[in-house]
Design an enzyme around this catalytic site. Structure first.
Site, mmCIF file in Angstrom:
data_model
loop_
_atom_site.group_PDB
_atom_site.id
_atom_site.type_symbol
_atom_site.label_atom_id
_atom_site.label_comp_id
_atom_site.label_asym_id
_atom_site.label_seq_id
_atom_site.Cartn_x
_atom_site.Cartn_y
_atom_site.Cartn_z
ATOM 1 N N GLN A 1 0.834 -1.204 0.000
ATOM 2 C CA GLN A 1 0.000 0.000 0.000
ATOM 3 C C GLN A 1 0.868 1.253 0.000
ATOM 4 O O GLN A 1 0.361 2.353 -0.150
ATOM 5 C CB GLN A 1 -0.890 0.008 1.250
ATOM 6 C CG GLN A 1 -1.842 -1.166 1.351
ATOM 7 C CD GLN A 1 -2.581 -1.179 2.671
ATOM 8 O OE1 GLN A 1 -3.566 -0.466 2.866
ATOM 9 N NE2 GLN A 1 -2.097 -1.985 3.617
ATOM 10 N N CYS B 1 4.439 20.788 -15.648
ATOM 11 C CA CYS B 1 5.023 19.880 -16.634
ATOM 12 C C CYS B 1 6.100 20.611 -17.429
ATOM 13 O O CYS B 1 5.822 21.669 -18.012
ATOM 14 C CB CYS B 1 3.934 19.353 -17.564
ATOM 15 S SG CYS B 1 4.555 18.291 -18.888
ATOM 16 N N CYS C 1 1.479 14.471 -16.059
ATOM 17 C CA CYS C 1 0.838 15.706 -16.498
ATOM 18 C C CYS C 1 -0.682 15.503 -16.526
ATOM 19 O O CYS C 1 -1.176 14.505 -17.043
ATOM 20 C CB CYS C 1 1.346 16.091 -17.882
ATOM 21 S SG CYS C 1 0.592 17.608 -18.538
ATOM 22 N N ASN D 1 2.782 -7.305 13.274
ATOM 23 C CA ASN D 1 2.319 -5.977 13.647
ATOM 24 C C ASN D 1 2.580 -5.757 15.131
ATOM 25 O O ASN D 1 2.563 -6.714 15.919
ATOM 26 C CB ASN D 1 0.820 -5.815 13.369
ATOM 27 C CG ASN D 1 0.537 -5.273 11.967
ATOM 28 O OD1 ASN D 1 1.108 -4.268 11.556
ATOM 29 N ND2 ASN D 1 -0.333 -5.956 11.232
ATOM 30 N N ALA E 1 8.328 -4.343 12.863
ATOM 31 C CA ALA E 1 8.539 -5.102 11.625
ATOM 32 C C ALA E 1 10.006 -5.436 11.400
ATOM 33 O O ALA E 1 10.344 -6.568 11.035
ATOM 34 C CB ALA E 1 7.979 -4.316 10.438
ATOM 35 N N HIS F 1 -1.160 1.526 -4.466
ATOM 36 C CA HIS F 1 -1.545 2.939 -4.429
ATOM 37 C C HIS F 1 -0.621 3.830 -5.264
ATOM 38 O O HIS F 1 -0.621 5.048 -5.105
ATOM 39 C CB HIS F 1 -1.578 3.437 -2.982
ATOM 40 C CG HIS F 1 -2.645 2.802 -2.154
ATOM 41 N ND1 HIS F 1 -2.524 2.584 -0.796
ATOM 42 C CD2 HIS F 1 -3.869 2.314 -2.496
ATOM 43 C CE1 HIS F 1 -3.631 2.009 -0.341
ATOM 44 N NE2 HIS F 1 -4.454 1.820 -1.355
#
Length: 245
Positions: free
Chosen positions: A101, A149, A127, A215, A234, A119
């Site tokens: 993610q 841009c 652009c 976790n 982790a 993601h």
């Protein structure tokens, strides 16, 4: 936890296809703040700041926040022991791919080669006028009112997804493929609160995968789909696990 570590190591050694699913928690030890929790990004900012429509309408308002949140920290962040351990598992032939993610590119910097970025990524800009114009982060002038841009001077946006945008098609397809094919899924640093990304481990579980979770605190996965829960940071847990493989 040592008994669970040994069990997890045995499962991984005998896995036919292991995939990893990672969230913001894996990068906290690299200095990148999580989104949720007392010290998370959303405790300081309204998530609406990342609505695509808001960015397109008011880039000069949104861009300073994005620059602070995502590029101040990401520019100096380095892979930690957790990223390195996953890359090591891939090199040993034990890990077939990572679904992340995160948008920080730290898995790739650690040496992982098969990464589905659910993601998107913060290393390029697109652009908004001509999507064929893709700009590397090194070409972006961070001192301007918003990123322009260099080819047509229109507004560009970071390649990670904003609220209101679809998940990148290639990453979505690859993630679902891992969820269908894996017999072991290693969850690291994800609370399971962000959909549709959090659906991936559930899909793996429905397809018969053994779920190993790393976790520091219980998550929505812990008491619902996790078969083995390894509690801790982790970097520390994965380094110990990798040493057993």
């Amino acid at each position: 936890m040592s008994n669970n570590l040994d069990k997890a190591a045995d499962i991984i050694k005998n896995a036919r296809h292991m995939a990893a699913f990672t969230g913001a928690g894996i990068s906290v030890e690299s200095g990148i703040p999580p989104f949720r929790g007392d010290d998370g990004i959303w405790s300081k900012y309204d998530p609406a700041i990342l609505e695509l429509s808001t960015y397109l309408e008011k880039p000069e308002t949104v861009w300073p926040v994005i620059r602070e949140l995502f590029f101040k920290y990401f520019g100096t962040a380095k892979p930690n022991n957790a990223h390195i351990a996953l890359a090591s598992m891939e090199q040993k032939g034990l890990l077939k791919g990572i679904i992340t993610q995160n948008i920080d590119n730290l898995h790739q910097e650690a040496g992982s080669t098969d990464v589905a970025e659910f993601h998107g990524n913060s290393k390029t800009f697109i652009c908004t006028h001509n999507t064929s114009h893709v700009v590397s982060v090194g070409e972006v002038d961070f001192d301007r009112d918003y990123p322009h841009c260099p080819k047509c001077n229109h507004l560009t946006k970071p390649s990670f997804i904003f609220f209101g945008e679809a998940i990148p098609r290639e990453a979505f397809i690859k993630s679902e493929k891992h969820a269908r094919e894996c017999d072991v899924m290693l969850i690291v640093g994800s609370t399971g609160e962000v959909v549709p990304a959090s659906n991936i481990p559930w899909m793996a579980k429905r397809n018969g995968a053994t779920i190993i979770e790393v976790n520091p605190q219980p998550t929505t996965f812990t008491y619902n789909i996790s078969d083995i829960s390894l509690k801790g940071k982790a970097g520390e847990v994965l380094a110990q696990l990798d040493a057993l493989l």
